[in-house]
Motif scaffolding. Structure first.
Motif, PDB file in Angstrom:
ATOM      1  N   ALA A  58      27.735  42.329  27.472  1.00 17.27           N
ATOM      2  CA  ALA A  58      26.756  41.100  28.037  1.00 17.27           C
ATOM      3  C   ALA A  58      25.564  41.683  28.371  1.00 17.27           C
ATOM      4  N   ALA A  59      25.414  43.149  28.413  1.00 21.44           N
ATOM      5  CA  ALA A  59      24.009  43.932  28.545  1.00 21.44           C
ATOM      6  C   ALA A  59      23.405  44.436  27.163  1.00 21.44           C
ATOM      7  N   VAL A  60      24.067  44.068  26.067  1.00 22.55           N
ATOM      8  CA  VAL A  60      23.365  44.523  24.987  1.00 22.55           C
ATOM      9  C   VAL A  60      23.128  43.320  24.016  1.00 22.55           C
ATOM     10  N   ASP A  61      22.199  43.306  23.263  1.00 22.90           N
ATOM     11  CA  ASP A  61      21.871  42.615  21.829  1.00 22.90           C
ATOM     12  C   ASP A  61      22.306  43.048  20.608  1.00 22.90           C
ATOM     13  N   GLY A  62      22.870  41.871  19.870  1.00 23.88           N
ATOM     14  CA  GLY A  62      23.126  42.348  18.391  1.00 23.88           C
ATOM     15  C   GLY A  62      24.595  42.236  18.440  1.00 23.88           C
ATOM     16  N   PRO A  63      25.305  42.602  17.136  1.00 21.73           N
ATOM     17  CA  PRO A  63      26.770  42.613  16.976  1.00 21.73           C
ATOM     18  C   PRO A  63      27.176  44.025  17.580  1.00 21.73           C
TER      19      PRO A  63
END
Length: 148
Positions: A83-88
């Motif tokens: 939940a804390a990172v963007d992207g795949p």
């Protein structure tokens, strides 16, 4: 009873993650360039690494202390970290763990970055291993289609 805290591990404390792995005779290793996430309850009880890769992250090193397995710690830790990172987000796992990761929103239908694909092929020479992935819009299990 002490609550379990799920949070990133500060960079200066990354040796604690390797100590946790060694304590449990795990071959996993924390790497400096990754985001390290831990579950703590009077010390580290679980950990994982999110390594930047291509335009996303590669989830590695998920390990829960054997005495605490089966209590939802792994799922909660993965959920907090992704939940804390963007992207795949991509991962490799034993085929027996497919159902566990599917419950968290991961799928076998994944396009791996070239570097990860090559690594998976090498790993599969020695053991059963599958690749799974999660795209950002799939992270919400109540949302069935990509946002427009």
């Amino acid at each position: 009873m002490t609550a379990i805290i799920y949070a990133p591990l500060e960079a200066a404390l990354w040796p604690l993650m390797n100590k946790f792995y060694r304590t449990h005779q795990s071959s996993m290793k924390a790497v400096r360039e990754a985001q390290l996430w831990v579950a703590r309850k009077e010390g580290i009880i679980a950990g994982l690494c999110l390594r930047p890769m291509a335009h996303g992250h590669w989830l590695t090193g998920l390990f829960v202390a054997p005495a605490l397995r089966g209590q939802g710690v792994a799922g909660d830790l993965v959920s907090q970290a992704i939940a804390a990172v963007d992207g795949p987000i991509w991962l490799f796992c034993d085929p027996q763990l497919q159902g566990f990761y599917e419950k968290l929103g991961f799928s076998l239908e994944v396009e791996l970055p070239h570097a990860l694909h090559e690594r998976l092929v090498r790993y599969q020479r020695n053991k059963a291993m599958i690749a799974m992935g999660l795209t950002p819009w799939c992270a919400d299990p109540d949302q069935e289609t990509a946002p427009q």
